[in-house]
Motif scaffolding. Structure first.
Motif, PDB file in Angstrom:
ATOM      1  N   SER A   1      -0.791  -1.920  -1.711  1.00 19.01           N
ATOM      2  CA  SER A   1      -0.928  -0.734  -2.187  1.00 19.01           C
ATOM      3  C   SER A   1       0.374   0.092  -2.016  1.00 19.01           C
ATOM      4  CB  SER A   1      -1.722   0.423  -1.490  1.00 19.01           C
ATOM      5  OG  SER A   1      -3.148  -0.089  -1.761  1.00 19.01           O
ATOM      6  N   LEU A   2       1.225  -0.035  -0.873  1.00 22.32           N
ATOM      7  CA  LEU A   2       2.594   0.469  -0.821  1.00 22.32           C
ATOM      8  C   LEU A   2       3.654  -0.173  -1.990  1.00 22.32           C
ATOM      9  CD1 LEU A   2       2.925   0.545   3.014  1.00 22.32           C
ATOM     10  CD2 LEU A   2       2.991   2.420   1.633  1.00 22.32           C
ATOM     11  N   SER A   3       3.256  -1.529  -2.106  1.00 24.76           N
ATOM     12  CA  SER A   3       4.270  -1.938  -2.893  1.00 24.76           C
ATOM     13  C   SER A   3       4.108  -1.591  -4.522  1.00 24.76           C
ATOM     14  CB  SER A   3       4.139  -3.595  -3.122  1.00 24.76           C
ATOM     15  OG  SER A   3       2.756  -3.863  -3.617  1.00 24.76           O
ATOM     16  N   MET A   4       3.049  -0.819  -4.659  1.00 23.99           N
ATOM     17  CA  MET A   4       2.937  -0.272  -6.021  1.00 23.99           C
ATOM     18  C   MET A   4       3.339   1.062  -6.121  1.00 23.99           C
ATOM     19  SD  MET A   4      -0.307  -2.365  -7.470  1.00 23.99           S
ATOM     20  CE  MET A   4      -1.540  -1.868  -6.242  1.00 23.99           C
ATOM     21  N   GLY A   5       4.116   1.619  -5.020  1.00 22.10           N
ATOM     22  CA  GLY A   5       3.967   3.059  -4.836  1.00 22.10           C
ATOM     23  C   GLY A   5       5.682   3.393  -5.252  1.00 22.10           C
ATOM     24  N   GLY A   6       6.577   2.778  -6.210  1.00 24.74           N
ATOM     25  CA  GLY A   6       7.638   3.183  -6.446  1.00 24.74           C
ATOM     26  C   GLY A   6       8.814   2.478  -5.530  1.00 24.74           C
ATOM     27  N   GLN A   7       9.980   3.091  -5.582  1.00 22.72           N
ATOM     28  CA  GLN A   7      10.989   2.595  -4.902  1.00 22.72           C
ATOM     29  C   GLN A   7      10.565   2.404  -3.215  1.00 22.72           C
ATOM     30  OE1 GLN A   7      14.631   4.621  -6.176  1.00 22.72           O
ATOM     31  NE2 GLN A   7      14.815   3.207  -7.735  1.00 22.72           N
ATOM     32  N   SER A   8      10.077   3.447  -3.041  1.00 19.90           N
ATOM     33  CA  SER A   8       9.880   3.519  -1.346  1.00 19.90           C
ATOM     34  C   SER A   8       8.834   2.390  -0.902  1.00 19.90           C
ATOM     35  CB  SER A   8       9.620   4.885  -0.878  1.00 19.90           C
ATOM     36  OG  SER A   8       8.445   5.384  -1.566  1.00 19.90           O
ATOM     37  N   GLY A   9       7.702   2.268  -1.641  1.00 18.22           N
ATOM     38  CA  GLY A   9       6.924   1.476  -1.413  1.00 18.22           C
ATOM     39  C   GLY A   9       7.383  -0.036  -1.638  1.00 18.22           C
ATOM     40  N   GLU A  10       8.207  -0.229  -2.764  1.00 19.35           N
ATOM     41  CA  GLU A  10       9.024  -1.527  -2.862  1.00 19.35           C
ATOM     42  C   GLU A  10       9.797  -1.920  -1.531  1.00 19.35           C
ATOM     43  OE1 GLU A  10      11.097  -1.600  -6.297  1.00 19.35           O
ATOM     44  OE2 GLU A  10       9.271  -1.432  -7.553  1.00 19.35           O
ATOM     45  N   ARG A  11      10.364  -1.142  -0.925  1.00 13.52           N
ATOM     46  CA  ARG A  11      11.027  -1.127   0.259  1.00 13.52           C
ATOM     47  C   ARG A  11      10.250  -1.501   1.481  1.00 13.52           C
ATOM     48  NH1 ARG A  11      13.960   3.432  -1.581  1.00 13.52           N
ATOM     49  NH2 ARG A  11      12.851   4.838  -0.075  1.00 13.52           N
ATOM     50  N   ALA A  12       8.871  -0.792   1.566  1.00 16.45           N
ATOM     51  CA  ALA A  12       7.942  -1.266   2.316  1.00 16.45           C
ATOM     52  C   ALA A  12       7.550  -2.709   2.373  1.00 16.45           C
ATOM     53  CB  ALA A  12       6.625  -0.291   2.395  1.00 16.45           C
ATOM     54  N   ARG A  13       7.277  -3.099   1.118  1.00 17.41           N
ATOM     55  CA  ARG A  13       6.762  -4.487   0.813  1.00 17.41           C
ATOM     56  C   ARG A  13       7.965  -5.504   1.289  1.00 17.41           C
ATOM     57  NH1 ARG A  13       7.582  -5.583  -5.037  1.00 17.41           N
ATOM     58  NH2 ARG A  13       9.701  -5.547  -4.281  1.00 17.41           N
ATOM     59  N   ASP A  14       9.135  -5.047   0.947  1.00 12.49           N
ATOM     60  CA  ASP A  14      10.197  -5.979   1.289  1.00 12.49           C
ATOM     61  C   ASP A  14      10.537  -6.142   2.692  1.00 12.49           C
ATOM     62  OD1 ASP A  14      10.621  -6.127  -1.479  1.00 12.49           O
ATOM     63  OD2 ASP A  14      12.311  -4.827  -1.683  1.00 12.49           O
ATOM     64  N   ASP A  15      10.246  -4.807   3.415  1.00 10.22           N
ATOM     65  CA  ASP A  15      10.326  -4.908   4.961  1.00 10.22           C
ATOM     66  C   ASP A  15       9.334  -5.984   5.629  1.00 10.22           C
ATOM     67  OD1 ASP A  15      12.470  -3.307   4.715  1.00 10.22           O
ATOM     68  OD2 ASP A  15      11.369  -1.532   5.364  1.00 10.22           O
ATOM     69  N   PHE A  16       8.213  -5.817   4.930  1.00 10.29           N
ATOM     70  CA  PHE A  16       6.984  -6.620   5.397  1.00 10.29           C
ATOM     71  C   PHE A  16       7.507  -8.271   5.212  1.00 10.29           C
ATOM     72  CE2 PHE A  16       3.114  -8.809   4.946  1.00 10.29           C
ATOM     73  CZ  PHE A  16       2.333  -8.459   6.020  1.00 10.29           C
ATOM     74  N   LEU A  17       7.793  -8.397   3.783  1.00 13.84           N
ATOM     75  CA  LEU A  17       8.281 -10.037   3.491  1.00 13.84           C
ATOM     76  C   LEU A  17       9.493 -10.173   4.582  1.00 13.84           C
ATOM     77  CD1 LEU A  17       7.581  -9.769  -0.300  1.00 13.84           C
ATOM     78  CD2 LEU A  17       6.254 -11.113   1.582  1.00 13.84           C
ATOM     79  N   LEU A  18      10.364  -9.502   4.851  1.00 11.70           N
ATOM     80  CA  LEU A  18      11.545  -9.824   5.304  1.00 11.70           C
ATOM     81  C   LEU A  18      11.016 -10.218   6.987  1.00 11.70           C
ATOM     82  CD1 LEU A  18      14.674  -9.956   5.348  1.00 11.70           C
ATOM     83  CD2 LEU A  18      14.610  -7.598   6.108  1.00 11.70           C
ATOM     84  N   GLU A  19      10.229  -9.398   7.567  1.00  9.12           N
ATOM     85  CA  GLU A  19       9.963  -9.830   8.678  1.00  9.12           C
ATOM     86  C   GLU A  19       9.037 -11.002   8.962  1.00  9.12           C
ATOM     87  OE1 GLU A  19       9.237  -9.962  12.804  1.00  9.12           O
ATOM     88  OE2 GLU A  19      10.496  -8.613  11.774  1.00  9.12           O
ATOM     89  N   ARG A  20       8.125 -11.439   8.004  1.00  5.29           N
ATOM     90  CA  ARG A  20       7.642 -12.590   7.855  1.00  5.29           C
ATOM     91  C   ARG A  20       8.731 -13.803   7.858  1.00  5.29           C
ATOM     92  NH1 ARG A  20       2.965 -13.423  10.076  1.00  5.29           N
ATOM     93  NH2 ARG A  20       1.235 -12.521   8.873  1.00  5.29           N
ATOM     94  N   LYS A  21       9.829 -13.474   6.834  1.00  3.40           N
ATOM     95  CA  LYS A  21      10.970 -14.534   6.638  1.00  3.40           C
ATOM     96  C   LYS A  21      11.712 -14.649   7.877  1.00  3.40           C
ATOM     97  CE  LYS A  21      14.712 -15.628   3.656  1.00  3.40           C
ATOM     98  NZ  LYS A  21      15.696 -15.927   4.794  1.00  3.40           N
ATOM     99  N   ARG A  22      11.852 -13.537   8.937  1.00  4.33           N
ATOM    100  CA  ARG A  22      12.698 -13.581   9.996  1.00  4.33           C
ATOM    101  C   ARG A  22      11.833 -14.562  10.999  1.00  4.33           C
ATOM    102  NH1 ARG A  22      12.342 -12.486  14.752  1.00  4.33           N
ATOM    103  NH2 ARG A  22      10.306 -11.591  14.655  1.00  4.33           N
ATOM    104  N   GLN A  23      10.529 -14.540  10.873  1.00  8.02           N
ATOM    105  CA  GLN A  23       9.611 -15.230  11.898  1.00  8.02           C
ATOM    106  C   GLN A  23       9.624 -16.769  11.309  1.00  8.02           C
ATOM    107  OE1 GLN A  23       5.712 -13.348  10.992  1.00  8.02           O
ATOM    108  NE2 GLN A  23       5.837 -12.151  12.970  1.00  8.02           N
ATOM    109  N   MET A  24       9.619 -16.835  10.144  1.00  4.48           N
ATOM    110  CA  MET A  24       9.784 -18.346   9.719  1.00  4.48           C
ATOM    111  C   MET A  24      11.303 -19.134  10.036  1.00  4.48           C
ATOM    112  SD  MET A  24       7.366 -18.245   6.391  1.00  4.48           S
ATOM    113  CE  MET A  24       8.063 -16.710   5.611  1.00  4.48           C
ATOM    114  N   ASP A  25      12.361 -18.231   9.401  1.00  3.48           N
ATOM    115  CA  ASP A  25      13.617 -18.759   9.858  1.00  3.48           C
ATOM    116  C   ASP A  25      13.761 -19.106  11.379  1.00  3.48           C
ATOM    117  OD1 ASP A  25      14.141 -18.428   7.335  1.00  3.48           O
ATOM    118  OD2 ASP A  25      15.066 -16.355   7.357  1.00  3.48           O
ATOM    119  N   THR A  26      13.068 -18.413  12.303  1.00  4.50           N
ATOM    120  CA  THR A  26      13.301 -18.794  13.548  1.00  4.50           C
ATOM    121  C   THR A  26      12.633 -20.233  13.691  1.00  4.50           C
ATOM    122  OG1 THR A  26      13.030 -16.404  14.401  1.00  4.50           O
ATOM    123  CG2 THR A  26      12.328 -18.231  15.823  1.00  4.50           C
TER     124      THR A  26
END
Length: 198
Positions: free
Chosen positions: A116-141
């Motif tokens: 839902s957040l990812s469909m909420g404009g730029q701030s929502g896209e940032r929320a989605r990106d932050d979520f995916l970035l945290e997943r990526k950080r976990q995987m990169d570890t």
């Protein structure tokens, strides 16, 4: 002196500030599960958490910032990064933890919140990106550690595409819980795709 005494608990881990944050986060997750994102207010979150709505506004500013914090915080608290000594072991353990977390009582609500957040404009896209970035950080570890051991490793997005995405889609469409065999198969398929060493 009194003001210092009132502020001190907010700085202590596990103090009043941590309890308020946990209560507010749980209130958001419960309301998303019951009503969906966009169908409740800061006031309703505050009432359910047992705090003043001014406390919520003072700490998060608005509902979108609060819900973004909830999604990211939930993710970082879940799925601990395993260290089994092998990439295969790490991926199997990690995937098992993710499967458990997203099929747990709060998992579906948090996934729906991120969508839902990812469909909420730029701030929502940032929320989605932050979520995916945290997943990526976990995987990169995990992947960096495996690479340092000399193991062949996939890209982080390959882990998303072949392990996380199928599980997320199944949860969002109600095709769960997952069997251990299904989770293992996702990991094995990814590892079979890795090119042989020259």
């Amino acid at each position: 002196m009194k003001e210092e005494e009132e502020q001190e608990p907010a700085r202590r881990p596990g103090g009043r500030s941590a309890r308020v944050r946990a209560a507010v986060h749980q209130a958001v997750i419960s309301l998303v599960a019951e009503r969906g994102y966009g169908h409740f207010t800061v006031g309703e979150v505050a009432a359910r958490a047992g705090v003043a709505d001014t406390s919520v506004y003072r700490r998060w500013g608005n509902l979108e910032a609060l819900t973004t914090d909830v999604a990211i915080s939930w993710l970082t608290a879940q799925s601990p990064i395993p260290d089994t000594g092998t990439l295969r072991g790490d991926l199997h353990t990690y995937a098992t933890h993710v499967a458990r977390d997203i099929t747990g009582p709060d998992g579906l609500a948090v996934l729906r919140l991120v969508v839902s957040l990812s469909m909420g404009g730029q701030s929502g896209e940032r929320a989605r990106d932050d979520f995916l970035l945290e997943r990526k950080r976990q995987m990169d570890t995990m992947l960096d550690r495996a690479g340092a051991r000399g193991e062949r490793t996939p890209e982080a997005m390959d882990v998303v595409d072949h392990i996380l995405a199928p599980m997320y889609v199944r949860v969002l469409f109600g095709v769960s819980p997952f069997t251990p065999e299904y989770v293992d198969e996702l990991v094995d398929r990814l590892l079979l795709r890795l090119p042989e060493e020259a």
